[in-house]
Motif scaffolding. Structure first.
Motif, PDB file in Angstrom:
ATOM      1  N   GLY A  25      -8.244 -10.626  -1.822  1.00  0.00           N
ATOM      2  CA  GLY A  25      -8.717 -10.361  -0.473  1.00  0.00           C
ATOM      3  C   GLY A  25      -7.876 -11.007   0.606  1.00  0.00           C
ATOM      4  O   GLY A  25      -8.279 -11.075   1.766  1.00  0.00           O
ATOM      5  N   ARG A  26      -6.693 -11.497   0.248  1.00  0.00           N
ATOM      6  CA  ARG A  26      -5.818 -12.149   1.216  1.00  0.00           C
ATOM      7  C   ARG A  26      -4.992 -11.130   2.002  1.00  0.00           C
ATOM      8  O   ARG A  26      -4.551 -11.409   3.105  1.00  0.00           O
ATOM      9  N   ALA A  27      -4.764  -9.965   1.420  1.00  0.00           N
ATOM     10  CA  ALA A  27      -3.997  -8.909   2.077  1.00  0.00           C
ATOM     11  C   ALA A  27      -4.849  -7.649   2.146  1.00  0.00           C
ATOM     12  O   ALA A  27      -5.731  -7.432   1.314  1.00  0.00           O
ATOM     13  N   ASP A  28      -4.583  -6.810   3.147  1.00  0.00           N
ATOM     14  CA  ASP A  28      -5.422  -5.632   3.366  1.00  0.00           C
ATOM     15  C   ASP A  28      -4.928  -4.411   2.591  1.00  0.00           C
ATOM     16  O   ASP A  28      -3.963  -4.489   1.823  1.00  0.00           O
ATOM     17  N   ARG A  29      -5.593  -3.294   2.809  1.00  0.00           N
ATOM     18  CA  ARG A  29      -5.265  -2.067   2.083  1.00  0.00           C
ATOM     19  C   ARG A  29      -3.868  -1.557   2.412  1.00  0.00           C
ATOM     20  O   ARG A  29      -3.195  -0.980   1.552  1.00  0.00           O
ATOM     21  N   PHE A  30      -3.427  -1.741   3.641  1.00  0.00           N
ATOM     22  CA  PHE A  30      -2.083  -1.275   3.990  1.00  0.00           C
ATOM     23  C   PHE A  30      -1.041  -2.021   3.167  1.00  0.00           C
ATOM     24  O   PHE A  30      -0.133  -1.420   2.593  1.00  0.00           O
ATOM     25  N   ALA A  31      -1.173  -3.352   3.104  1.00  0.00           N
ATOM     26  CA  ALA A  31      -0.239  -4.148   2.309  1.00  0.00           C
ATOM     27  C   ALA A  31      -0.288  -3.727   0.845  1.00  0.00           C
ATOM     28  O   ALA A  31       0.751  -3.583   0.186  1.00  0.00           O
ATOM     29  N   GLY A  32      -1.500  -3.516   0.337  1.00  0.00           N
ATOM     30  CA  GLY A  32      -1.643  -3.101  -1.052  1.00  0.00           C
ATOM     31  C   GLY A  32      -1.042  -1.744  -1.320  1.00  0.00           C
ATOM     32  O   GLY A  32      -0.394  -1.527  -2.357  1.00  0.00           O
ATOM     33  N   SER A  33      -1.228  -0.806  -0.385  1.00  0.00           N
ATOM     34  CA  SER A  33      -0.694   0.544  -0.582  1.00  0.00           C
ATOM     35  C   SER A  33       0.826   0.555  -0.530  1.00  0.00           C
ATOM     36  O   SER A  33       1.472   1.296  -1.273  1.00  0.00           O
ATOM     37  N   VAL A  34       1.416  -0.272   0.320  1.00  0.00           N
ATOM     38  CA  VAL A  34       2.877  -0.347   0.398  1.00  0.00           C
ATOM     39  C   VAL A  34       3.440  -0.946  -0.892  1.00  0.00           C
ATOM     40  O   VAL A  34       4.448  -0.463  -1.432  1.00  0.00           O
TER      41      VAL A  34
ATOM     42  N   ALA B 271       3.126   8.551  -0.253  1.00  0.00           N
ATOM     43  CA  ALA B 271       2.767   8.773   1.151  1.00  0.00           C
ATOM     44  C   ALA B 271       1.275   9.065   1.280  1.00  0.00           C
ATOM     45  O   ALA B 271       0.609   8.592   2.208  1.00  0.00           O
ATOM     46  N   GLN B 272       0.741   9.835   0.339  1.00  0.00           N
ATOM     47  CA  GLN B 272      -0.688  10.129   0.343  1.00  0.00           C
ATOM     48  C   GLN B 272      -1.502   8.865   0.046  1.00  0.00           C
ATOM     49  O   GLN B 272      -2.584   8.666   0.610  1.00  0.00           O
ATOM     50  N   LEU B 273      -0.951   8.025  -0.815  1.00  0.00           N
ATOM     51  CA  LEU B 273      -1.625   6.767  -1.157  1.00  0.00           C
ATOM     52  C   LEU B 273      -1.785   5.898   0.086  1.00  0.00           C
ATOM     53  O   LEU B 273      -2.850   5.315   0.321  1.00  0.00           O
ATOM     54  N   ILE B 274      -0.725   5.831   0.886  1.00  0.00           N
ATOM     55  CA  ILE B 274      -0.777   5.027   2.111  1.00  0.00           C
ATOM     56  C   ILE B 274      -1.676   5.688   3.153  1.00  0.00           C
ATOM     57  O   ILE B 274      -2.497   5.029   3.800  1.00  0.00           O
ATOM     58  N   ALA B 275      -1.544   7.008   3.301  1.00  0.00           N
ATOM     59  CA  ALA B 275      -2.311   7.720   4.319  1.00  0.00           C
ATOM     60  C   ALA B 275      -3.810   7.652   4.070  1.00  0.00           C
ATOM     61  O   ALA B 275      -4.613   7.573   5.006  1.00  0.00           O
ATOM     62  N   HIS B 276      -4.208   7.669   2.793  1.00  0.00           N
ATOM     63  CA  HIS B 276      -5.635   7.691   2.445  1.00  0.00           C
ATOM     64  C   HIS B 276      -6.097   6.355   1.858  1.00  0.00           C
ATOM     65  O   HIS B 276      -7.071   6.310   1.103  1.00  0.00           O
ATOM     66  N   ARG B 277      -5.422   5.293   2.223  1.00  0.00           N
ATOM     67  CA  ARG B 277      -5.719   3.981   1.655  1.00  0.00           C
ATOM     68  C   ARG B 277      -7.154   3.520   1.915  1.00  0.00           C
ATOM     69  O   ARG B 277      -7.746   2.825   1.083  1.00  0.00           O
ATOM     70  N   ASN B 278      -7.719   3.903   3.049  1.00  0.00           N
ATOM     71  CA  ASN B 278      -9.065   3.444   3.392  1.00  0.00           C
ATOM     72  C   ASN B 278     -10.154   4.125   2.558  1.00  0.00           C
ATOM     73  O   ASN B 278     -11.305   3.700   2.567  1.00  0.00           O
TER      74      ASN B 278
ATOM     75  N   PRO C 107     -10.828   2.288  -3.369  1.00  0.00           N
ATOM     76  CA  PRO C 107     -11.296   0.916  -3.598  1.00  0.00           C
ATOM     77  C   PRO C 107     -10.111  -0.051  -3.567  1.00  0.00           C
ATOM     78  O   PRO C 107      -9.019   0.277  -4.060  1.00  0.00           O
ATOM     79  N   LEU C 108     -10.291  -1.219  -3.027  1.00  0.00           N
ATOM     80  CA  LEU C 108      -9.204  -2.187  -2.902  1.00  0.00           C
ATOM     81  C   LEU C 108      -8.527  -2.525  -4.232  1.00  0.00           C
ATOM     82  O   LEU C 108      -7.299  -2.661  -4.283  1.00  0.00           O
ATOM     83  N   PRO C 109      -9.270  -2.644  -5.351  1.00  0.00           N
ATOM     84  CA  PRO C 109      -8.624  -2.994  -6.626  1.00  0.00           C
ATOM     85  C   PRO C 109      -7.630  -1.953  -7.131  1.00  0.00           C
ATOM     86  O   PRO C 109      -6.843  -2.246  -8.042  1.00  0.00           O
ATOM     87  N   VAL C 110      -7.664  -0.742  -6.588  1.00  0.00           N
ATOM     88  CA  VAL C 110      -6.740   0.302  -7.042  1.00  0.00           C
ATOM     89  C   VAL C 110      -5.295  -0.127  -6.830  1.00  0.00           C
ATOM     90  O   VAL C 110      -4.434   0.108  -7.691  1.00  0.00           O
ATOM     91  N   PHE C 111      -5.008  -0.774  -5.722  1.00  0.00           N
ATOM     92  CA  PHE C 111      -3.625  -1.096  -5.377  1.00  0.00           C
ATOM     93  C   PHE C 111      -3.003  -2.144  -6.305  1.00  0.00           C
ATOM     94  O   PHE C 111      -1.908  -1.921  -6.840  1.00  0.00           O
TER      95      PHE C 111
ATOM     96  N   ARG D 185     -12.320 -11.642   7.193  1.00  0.00           N
ATOM     97  CA  ARG D 185     -13.210 -10.556   6.814  1.00  0.00           C
ATOM     98  C   ARG D 185     -12.542  -9.199   6.975  1.00  0.00           C
ATOM     99  O   ARG D 185     -12.776  -8.275   6.201  1.00  0.00           O
ATOM    100  N   SER D 186     -11.660  -9.061   7.973  1.00  0.00           N
ATOM    101  CA  SER D 186     -11.020  -7.772   8.254  1.00  0.00           C
ATOM    102  C   SER D 186     -10.086  -7.339   7.150  1.00  0.00           C
ATOM    103  O   SER D 186      -9.708  -6.171   7.063  1.00  0.00           O
ATOM    104  N   ALA D 187      -9.660  -8.262   6.314  1.00  0.00           N
ATOM    105  CA  ALA D 187      -8.698  -7.923   5.260  1.00  0.00           C
ATOM    106  C   ALA D 187      -9.386  -7.425   4.013  1.00  0.00           C
ATOM    107  O   ALA D 187      -8.746  -6.987   3.086  1.00  0.00           O
ATOM    108  N   ARG D 188     -10.696  -7.494   3.970  1.00  0.00           N
ATOM    109  CA  ARG D 188     -11.400  -7.130   2.749  1.00  0.00           C
ATOM    110  C   ARG D 188     -11.769  -5.676   2.701  1.00  0.00           C
ATOM    111  O   ARG D 188     -11.895  -5.057   3.728  1.00  0.00           O
TER     112      ARG D 188
END
Length: 225
Positions: free
Chosen positions: A127-136, A167-174, A177-181, A222-225
């Motif tokens: 939970g230290r990094a957000d979905r964008f970081a994970g998707s990249v 590209a689709q992974l990043i675009a639809h990251r939200n 689920p966070l564990p996917v990345f 909290r915003s990174a979770r």
């Protein structure tokens, strides 16, 4: 204001200068690259210098330098400079060990960048990094799969398919689920390791290093979770 990514800037400058200079002085890459036979003869310093030049030509050099800049900034914000350096070196060490064991004569800083991707995977899982970081990080790991293919046409097609999926992974990251990345990064590392690709151990090496220092990562906003 967020802190200036000093570790990324320093690593980029140190890597970019010889990586670009090698195209004016072709012998530079040969002199600095990883060569298991020469390393066995005592030229152990090649394990470090081979990270400063590129073995994939202009396209490979551009890809590695851009990856270092993009993933470097994202990883440094999530991990901090000290852990950034630890993950980069862990990825590089694991990749160099694999490359030497496999007898691969080559060069490039991609194994260090793999360490950052692996470190980001752990940061996302905590939970230290957000979905964008994970998707990249996941996108970068998937792009490495293109390197296992042979033949110019096959590589182009594979890269295009993986690029579109990434590209689709990043675009639809939200929507994911966070564990996917982190799962994608670790799974890709395992697959590449089984296929005797040195990027696999490098991804796993960065993740392992981040796991070792996980207790010091601290709680995420909290915003990174």
């Amino acid at each position: 204001m967020k802190k200036f990514p000093a570790a990324t800037a320093a690593a980029f400058a140190v890597t970019a200068v010889p990586s670009l200079l090698q195209f004016a002085l072709p012998s530079l890459e040969t002199a600095l690259r990883r060569d298991p036979a020469r390393i066995a003869d005592g030229e152990w310093w090649r394990l470090g210098t081979s990270l400063l030049v590129q073995g994939g030509g202009p396209v490979g050099a551009a890809f590695n330098l851009v990856s270092l800049l993009v993933l470097g900034v994202i990883a440094e914000r999530a991990l901090g400079p000290v852990r950034w350096i630890a993950c980069y070196l862990a990825g590089a060490a694991a990749g160099q060990a694999a490359g030497t064991w496999l007898g691969l004569v080559d060069a490039g800083n991609s194994i260090g960048v793999c360490g950052l991707a692996g470190g980001l995977a752990v940061a996302v899982a905590l939970g230290r990094a957000d979905r964008f970081a994970g998707s990249v990080a996941a996108f970068y790991a998937l792009l490495l799969v293109g390197g296992i293919f042979t033949g110019s046409v096959t590589v182009i097609v594979a890269t295009a398919v993986i690029g579109a999926a990434g590209a689709q992974l990043i675009a639809h990251r939200n929507r994911l689920p966070l564990p996917v990345f982190p799962a994608i990064v670790v799974a890709t590392g395992l697959v590449l390791a089984v296929l005797a690709d040195l990027h696999g151990p490098a991804l796993l090496g960065g993740a392992a290093m981040a796991g070792v220092v996980a207790g010091a990562l601290g709680a995420a906003p909290r915003s990174a979770r």
